[in-house]
Design a protein around this motif. Structure first.
Motif, PDB file in Angstrom:
ATOM      1  N   SER A 182       0.839  -1.198   0.000  1.00  0.00           N
ATOM      2  CA  SER A 182       0.000   0.000   0.000  1.00  0.00           C
ATOM      3  C   SER A 182       0.877   1.252   0.000  1.00  0.00           C
ATOM      4  N   ILE A 183       0.265   2.374  -0.364  1.00  0.00           N
ATOM      5  CA  ILE A 183       0.994   3.637  -0.360  1.00  0.00           C
ATOM      6  C   ILE A 183       1.471   3.978   1.048  1.00  0.00           C
ATOM      7  N   GLU A 184       0.665   3.616   2.047  1.00  0.00           N
ATOM      8  CA  GLU A 184       1.084   3.857   3.426  1.00  0.00           C
ATOM      9  C   GLU A 184       2.395   3.144   3.744  1.00  0.00           C
ATOM     10  N   GLN A 185       2.557   1.933   3.218  1.00  0.00           N
ATOM     11  CA  GLN A 185       3.806   1.198   3.436  1.00  0.00           C
ATOM     12  C   GLN A 185       4.953   1.823   2.655  1.00  0.00           C
ATOM     13  N   TRP A 186       4.670   2.300   1.429  1.00  0.00           N
ATOM     14  CA  TRP A 186       5.723   2.980   0.670  1.00  0.00           C
ATOM     15  C   TRP A 186       6.222   4.186   1.458  1.00  0.00           C
ATOM     16  N   GLU A 187       5.292   4.919   2.047  1.00  0.00           N
ATOM     17  CA  GLU A 187       5.667   6.097   2.828  1.00  0.00           C
ATOM     18  C   GLU A 187       6.511   5.696   4.025  1.00  0.00           C
ATOM     19  N   ALA A 188       6.075   4.647   4.729  1.00  0.00           N
ATOM     20  CA  ALA A 188       6.809   4.189   5.907  1.00  0.00           C
ATOM     21  C   ALA A 188       8.211   3.719   5.551  1.00  0.00           C
ATOM     22  N   ASN A 189       8.381   3.176   4.342  1.00  0.00           N
ATOM     23  CA  ASN A 189       9.677   2.672   3.911  1.00  0.00           C
ATOM     24  C   ASN A 189      10.580   3.760   3.326  1.00  0.00           C
ATOM     25  N   GLY A 190      10.058   4.971   3.214  1.00  0.00           N
ATOM     26  CA  GLY A 190      10.888   6.077   2.740  1.00  0.00           C
ATOM     27  C   GLY A 190      11.010   6.193   1.245  1.00  0.00           C
ATOM     28  N   TRP A 191      10.081   5.595   0.485  1.00  0.00           N
ATOM     29  CA  TRP A 191      10.168   5.631  -0.977  1.00  0.00           C
ATOM     30  C   TRP A 191       9.482   6.840  -1.593  1.00  0.00           C
ATOM     31  N   ILE A 192       8.826   7.656  -0.767  1.00  0.00           N
ATOM     32  CA  ILE A 192       8.065   8.800  -1.277  1.00  0.00           C
ATOM     33  C   ILE A 192       8.773  10.098  -0.900  1.00  0.00           C
ATOM     34  N   ASN A 193       8.951  10.954  -1.890  1.00  0.00           N
ATOM     35  CA  ASN A 193       9.487  12.289  -1.656  1.00  0.00           C
ATOM     36  C   ASN A 193       8.297  13.238  -1.549  1.00  0.00           C
ATOM     37  N   HIS A 194       7.962  13.653  -0.331  1.00  0.00           N
ATOM     38  CA  HIS A 194       6.755  14.435  -0.100  1.00  0.00           C
ATOM     39  C   HIS A 194       6.830  15.851  -0.661  1.00  0.00           C
ATOM     40  N   ASP A 195       8.003  16.293  -1.051  1.00  0.00           N
ATOM     41  CA  ASP A 195       8.111  17.625  -1.639  1.00  0.00           C
ATOM     42  C   ASP A 195       7.509  17.688  -3.034  1.00  0.00           C
TER      43      ASP A 195
END
Length: 309
Positions: A203-216
């Motif tokens: 899930s996207i939540e897991q991608w975020e937790a794993n640091g794969w998303i650049n929130h900028d």
């Protein structure tokens, strides 16, 4: 609406108007030389669910990611109540307040021309010649991806707010005639939506937790980046995302190599035959779907070259 919502919707409308002027909202036509059709699922206005299912598919081993989502791990969207979509400066789990202003999410304008397409279907981006997907974002969406959940309301633990309605910035032609509630906004993962009828990824939540998303830049990760990149946006995260694609589906990408190896091990010389009644030539639909999420599809010339080599 809040001032933030009004500004974001205004940004979306401005981008749509500019895309229409530049004609970047129109899908690229298929190359004049048609790809082999015998083994292709036809692309229609309203995608249909898989016409059959195989009991043995659930028993197939699924691949494992190293620094990308594990194809064997599917999680449902969070069941906790969604937070307000009002912009927040709440702190992330690390205790550091997010550095992004939410108004940046849709505040971009096209800066590059649309890609060209080779006769074999490969997309060519002048600014990034090593980035060679062969599926456009709208093809990925319409053929079925991410269990239909990609643009569902998303609570970001990092930002402390809920992201929603950002699918509105997609060109209307990409989703025309599509059941958006099932194919892009579903609150629950539905494997039957996917092109290959199987579940894969996290899930996207897991991608975020794993640091794969650049929130900028892209709070939903890779595919949102690709949708915007395809439409001409260029940003400081491009090199990272192109590098991720190369490691997954580039000429030496691990998912591309893993898929070709499975064809070799199975002794199959024709690309995934999902329309054959006996299903005897199905080769790793999970890896096929994983590659499809990365906008790349194994095609006959590539498999032929692999066997020849």
């Amino acid at each position: 609406m809040t001032d933030y919502e009004s500004l974001r919707l205004a940004n979306i409308q401005r981008n749509k108007n500019l895309l229409e002027e530049l004609q970047l909202d129109k899908p690229i036509l298929q190359p004049p030389t048609a790809l082999p059709s015998a083994k292709r699922r036809k692309l229609g206005i309203t995608p249909a669910a898989p016409t059959r299912s195989s009991a043995r598919l659930s028993a197939l081993p699924r691949p494992s990611y190293k620094d990308e989502p594990d194809a064997n791990q599917i999680s449902k969207p969070p069941t906790k109540p969604l937070a307000t979509s009002q912009p927040s400066r709440s702190k992330s789990p690390s205790g550091i307040a997010p550095s992004i202003s939410p108004t940046n999410w849709s505040s971009w304008t096209p800066a590059a021309p649309p890609p060209t397409r080779s006769e074999d279907g490969t997309l060519n981006f002048a600014s990034h010649p090593s980035f060679l997907p062969n599926k456009t974002p709208h093809e990925v969406i319409r053929e079925g991806c991410f269990g239909g959940t990609y643009f569902r309301p998303l609570y970001s633990a990092h930002l402390g707010l809920t992201i929603s309605n950002d699918h509105m910035e997609l060109p209307a032609s990409w989703t025309q005639g599509l059941d958006a509630s099932r194919y892009i906004l579903s609150p629950t993962y539905d494997a039957s939506v996917n092109k290959y009828g199987v579940a894969c990824g996290q899930s996207i939540e897991q991608w975020e937790a794993n640091g794969w998303i650049n929130h900028d830049f892209d709070v939903r990760g890779w595919f949102q980046w690709y949708c915007r990149f395809y439409q001409g946006r260029r940003c400081a995260d491009d090199e990272r995302q192109v590098g991720r694609w190369q490691r997954c589906c580039g000429a030496r990408g691990r998912w591309r190599r893993a898929l070709l190896k499975r064809y070799r091990d199975a002794g199959v010389r024709e690309v995934f035959a999902d329309d054959e009644e006996d299903g005897s030539k199905e080769v790793s639909p999970v890896v096929h779907q994983t590659c499809h999420h990365w906008a790349w599809e194994l095609r006959q010339p590539v498999l032929d070259a692999y066997w020849a080599d």
